[in-house]
Design a protein around this motif. Structure first.
Motif, PDB file in Angstrom:
ATOM      1  N   ARG A  96       7.091  82.589   2.506  1.00  0.00           N
ATOM      2  CA  ARG A  96       7.328  83.749   3.372  1.00  0.00           C
ATOM      3  C   ARG A  96       6.075  84.107   4.161  1.00  0.00           C
ATOM      4  O   ARG A  96       6.150  84.538   5.305  1.00  0.00           O
ATOM      5  N   SER A  97       4.919  83.907   3.540  1.00  0.00           N
ATOM      6  CA  SER A  97       3.650  84.157   4.220  1.00  0.00           C
ATOM      7  C   SER A  97       2.679  83.057   3.838  1.00  0.00           C
ATOM      8  O   SER A  97       2.499  82.767   2.657  1.00  0.00           O
TER       9      SER A  97
ATOM     10  N   ARG B 263      -1.403  88.170  11.571  1.00  0.00           N
ATOM     11  CA  ARG B 263      -0.698  87.668  10.391  1.00  0.00           C
ATOM     12  C   ARG B 263       0.791  87.668  10.706  1.00  0.00           C
ATOM     13  O   ARG B 263       1.357  88.692  11.085  1.00  0.00           O
TER      14      ARG B 263
ATOM     15  N   SER C 101       4.728  86.444   9.474  1.00  0.00           N
ATOM     16  CA  SER C 101       5.592  85.980   8.391  1.00  0.00           C
ATOM     17  C   SER C 101       6.504  84.868   8.884  1.00  0.00           C
ATOM     18  O   SER C 101       6.743  84.703  10.085  1.00  0.00           O
TER      19      SER C 101
ATOM     20  N   ASP D  99       9.690  84.830   8.444  1.00  0.00           N
ATOM     21  CA  ASP D  99      10.858  85.493   9.027  1.00  0.00           C
ATOM     22  C   ASP D  99      10.640  85.789  10.505  1.00  0.00           C
ATOM     23  O   ASP D  99      11.548  85.624  11.324  1.00  0.00           O
ATOM     24  N   LYS D 100       9.441  86.216  10.849  1.00  0.00           N
ATOM     25  CA  LYS D 100       9.138  86.533  12.249  1.00  0.00           C
ATOM     26  C   LYS D 100       9.170  85.272  13.109  1.00  0.00           C
ATOM     27  O   LYS D 100       9.660  85.296  14.244  1.00  0.00           O
TER      28      LYS D 100
END
Length: 249
Positions: free
Chosen positions: A89-90, A162, A164, A166-167
């Motif tokens: 996710r990150s 930063r 993610s 999802d982004k």
């Protein structure tokens, strides 16, 4: 089956591969992708240009994964594709897009090649996450397609330091949408990849002889019977694969 259904099945197979071979790097995933793509959908045909070399990657800034020609009855488009495996996710995605060593050399090379040769620069994102951008159920697919210029904005920090996963995926499209019976046309790319399309596509590039040979030999497995002329191999040496997808029917 419609093209979108075949290629959704391809994306599902790649997901199974990721789930079971979690150590696989992008080059291995692409190897698996083109093999399953050809196996599932005979409208797709490919040949390997050069074997992947980690030593060569360190010297040249990385080969591109794929030159892809999408051929319809009234149009054809060409793409230069780079691939990234993004799972967490990150995971320092801004820096990872600036590969190698925070220089962005890989991305710059992709964009420069695309501008010089009239290719649409794309990123294939291999992932186990899912995007809700498509109204169809795509949670079981593993491939998303992103405009390289949008990915450059992420790499340049214009969308935050930063980012993610999802982004990132919100700016990508499910792989099978490229071949949807309703959207898989030139207009689809003009609409959804309009930034890169308006910059890199100037009219219709001539379909090269090696792409024609791949189209004509679509009954052969893995490009069997198709070879590149020496000058073609030199021009395509930055790619691991060259492929065509026949949407003329």
């Amino acid at each position: 089956m419609y093209p979108a259904e075949h290629n959704h099945a391809v994306s599902v197979e790649v997901r199974k591969f990721l789930e079971n071979v979690d150590s696989a790097k992008e080059e291995s995933i692409t190897d698996y992708l083109v093999w399953k793509w050809r196996e599932i959908d005979k409208r797709f045909n490919y040949l390997r240009v050069t074997p992947f070399s980690r030593d060569r990657e360190r010297v040249t800034g990385a080969d591109f994964e794929l030159e892809l020609w999408l051929v319809g009855r009234t149009f054809h488009l060409s793409f230069a594709v780079q691939a990234k495996k993004f799972i967490k996710r990150s995971d320092s995605y801004v820096r990872r897009l600036r590969y190698p060593n925070n220089t962005k050399a890989q991305m710059n090379k992709l964009l420069a090649y695309s501008r010089q040769n009239g290719r649409l620069p794309l990123y294939f994102i291999y992932t186990l996450s899912s995007s809700t951008i498509c109204p169809l159920s795509v949670a079981d697919g593993a491939i998303y397609v992103a405009d390289a210029l949008v990915m450059e904005e992420f790499a340049d920090g214009k969308r935050g330091k930063r980012v993610s996963l999802d982004k990132l995926l919100k700016e990508a499209k499910p792989f099978h949408c490229m071949f949807c019976c309703l959207l898989g046309t030139q207009g689809y790319f003009e609409e959804y990849f309009h930034r890169a399309y308006n910059i890199y596509i100037e009219g219709e590039a001539e379909l090269p002889s090696y792409a024609r040979r791949l189209l004509d030999s679509s009954k052969n497995q893995d490009g069997q019977g198709v070879s590149l002329e020496p000058e073609e191999r030199v021009r395509l040496r930055a790619f691991r694969f060259v492929a065509v997808y026949d949407m003329r029917e």
